[in-house]
Write a protein that holds these residues in place. Sequence first.
Motif, short mmCIF file in Angstrom:
data_model
loop_
_atom_site.label_atom_id
_atom_site.label_comp_id
_atom_site.label_asym_id
_atom_site.label_seq_id
_atom_site.Cartn_x
_atom_site.Cartn_y
_atom_site.Cartn_z
N GLY A 428 81.38 53.57 -3.74
CA GLY A 428 80.80 53.67 -5.36
C GLY A 428 81.59 52.24 -5.98
O GLY A 428 81.24 52.24 -7.10
N LEU A 429 81.97 51.24 -5.20
CA LEU A 429 82.38 50.09 -5.83
C LEU A 429 81.50 49.12 -5.96
O LEU A 429 80.45 49.01 -5.33
CB LEU A 429 83.47 49.45 -4.71
CG LEU A 429 84.36 48.35 -5.17
CD1 LEU A 429 85.17 48.42 -6.29
CD2 LEU A 429 84.99 47.75 -4.03
N ASP A 430 81.24 48.68 -7.14
CA ASP A 430 80.46 47.65 -7.74
C ASP A 430 80.77 46.56 -7.07
O ASP A 430 81.45 45.53 -7.65
CB ASP A 430 80.50 47.45 -9.02
CG ASP A 430 79.15 46.80 -9.69
OD1 ASP A 430 78.62 46.02 -8.90
OD2 ASP A 430 78.89 46.65 -10.97
N ARG A 431 80.16 46.00 -5.99
CA ARG A 431 80.63 44.69 -5.31
C ARG A 431 80.30 43.51 -5.89
O ARG A 431 80.70 42.49 -5.94
CB ARG A 431 79.95 44.72 -3.93
CG ARG A 431 80.09 45.94 -2.89
CD ARG A 431 81.69 46.04 -2.65
NE ARG A 431 82.35 44.76 -2.20
CZ ARG A 431 82.37 44.44 -0.98
NH1 ARG A 431 81.88 45.48 0.00
NH2 ARG A 431 82.88 43.57 -0.63
N ALA A 432 79.00 43.62 -6.74
CA ALA A 432 78.73 42.42 -7.61
C ALA A 432 79.74 42.13 -8.76
O ALA A 432 79.81 41.24 -9.06
CB ALA A 432 77.16 42.76 -8.01
N ALA A 433 80.09 43.19 -9.28
CA ALA A 433 81.15 42.99 -10.33
C ALA A 433 82.60 42.69 -9.81
O ALA A 433 82.99 41.76 -10.38
CB ALA A 433 81.34 44.44 -11.05
#
Length: 457
Positions: A428-433
């Motif tokens: 669930g980690l937002d890699r782009a952010a």
Amino acid sequence: MTVSVVLYTSDLRVHDHPPLRAAVQGADEVVPLFVRDPAVDRAGFAAPNRLAFLADCLEDLDRSLRERGGRLVVREGDTVSEVRAVVRQTDADEVHMAAGVTAFARRREARLRGALEEDGCRLYVHDGVVTVVPPGEVVPQNSDHFAVFTPYHRRWAAEPVRVPFAAPRRVCVPSGPRSAPVPRRSAVTDVSPALPAGGETEARKRLGSWLAAHLDAYEERHDDLAGDATSRLSPYLHFGALSATEAVHRAARRGGAGADAFVRQLCWRDFHHQVLAARPEASGADYRSRSGRWRVGGDAEADLAAWREGRTGYPLVDAAMRQLAHEGWMHNRGRLITASFLAKTLCVDWREGAAHFLGLLVDGDVANNQLNWQWVAGTGTDTRPNRVLNPVAQAKRYDPDGRYVRRWVPELAGLDGPAVHEPWRLKGLDRAALAYPDPLVELSEGLARFRRLRGPS
């Protein structure tokens, strides 16, 4: 009126300085001389961080000599020519200097000896100025140096260590020799933002405070990345602003396991110096030839660039590389991990990494930098040349709560505990952010590639 010259090279201090002591005791006047030689810069010294630190050391040395009635004479040009000019101007009978171990230092010494002999001046080269035990002082049977650390350490530890010399109370310098201005740090550009202050005064202050506050716990804490409990004395030892012999004596007086561990690190330094003295070509060539090849070209160049910038996707590797850029220094455990990652996980030639380190490290020492890189890369003195340091396992062991990584990789500052070492595993980690790169290579793939390209020979 007798005159001696003391040629300073990598021994920028007045305490425990055998050449200065011999010159002061043997002559009425002494010329403390430092030559800014362009050949030294061409040989790889002229990294901004080292030039800035050198300026601090020379300024402090000049101040210490002036407190004793003297001054530092700074000349610019070919070392042999400048020393010869000072000798002729002052009618000096003797020149004193510390012994070096690099091929460059030995060529310089040979040239200087030949030139001075023509002028009827004698050159005295002093051992035990840069190291504790001089290279070649202890050797195994049937060899000119020890190739394995443990037996070297055993013999090294049994050697008597001379008592450190006090600084001379007075240094009388003739008025004749002209001097260029002593360099200033402010004149050097592109210096790492957090580069420490140089000089013997700072070195002695740091040694005293560190011994009192941290020596006892050194054995347990010297690999603690976030705790930063190492002495950080390596730049001062590299420039000779601090005597390794005095450091051994002062640590030994306190005693204990911490002192033993610290002195062992100083022995490692001597070990590499004696290897390089016997094998000067090891500064650029493999000490032990291994079969296999390194990656070159496109993808390898991109991986090397990412490693240099601290953008490999492995947080501990990136943290250490960013510390290097910011401070001009890196924790020793970080050096081992980043070197192993480049040479064995990415399979990039160790010389590329060694050159990058020398471009930034304020303590960039040819003997220790090059031979430590070879030790890690499997071409040096390591008896297990195929060992690979897993950066994630190392991170969990030496930065268990992730404080070191979060300090140097702010993109990951919001992650908790050991999860910071493997952000790609967080669901669930937002890699782009997050703005943090994916790993350059899976560790299993890197290991398989290493075994294919550089495996057991």
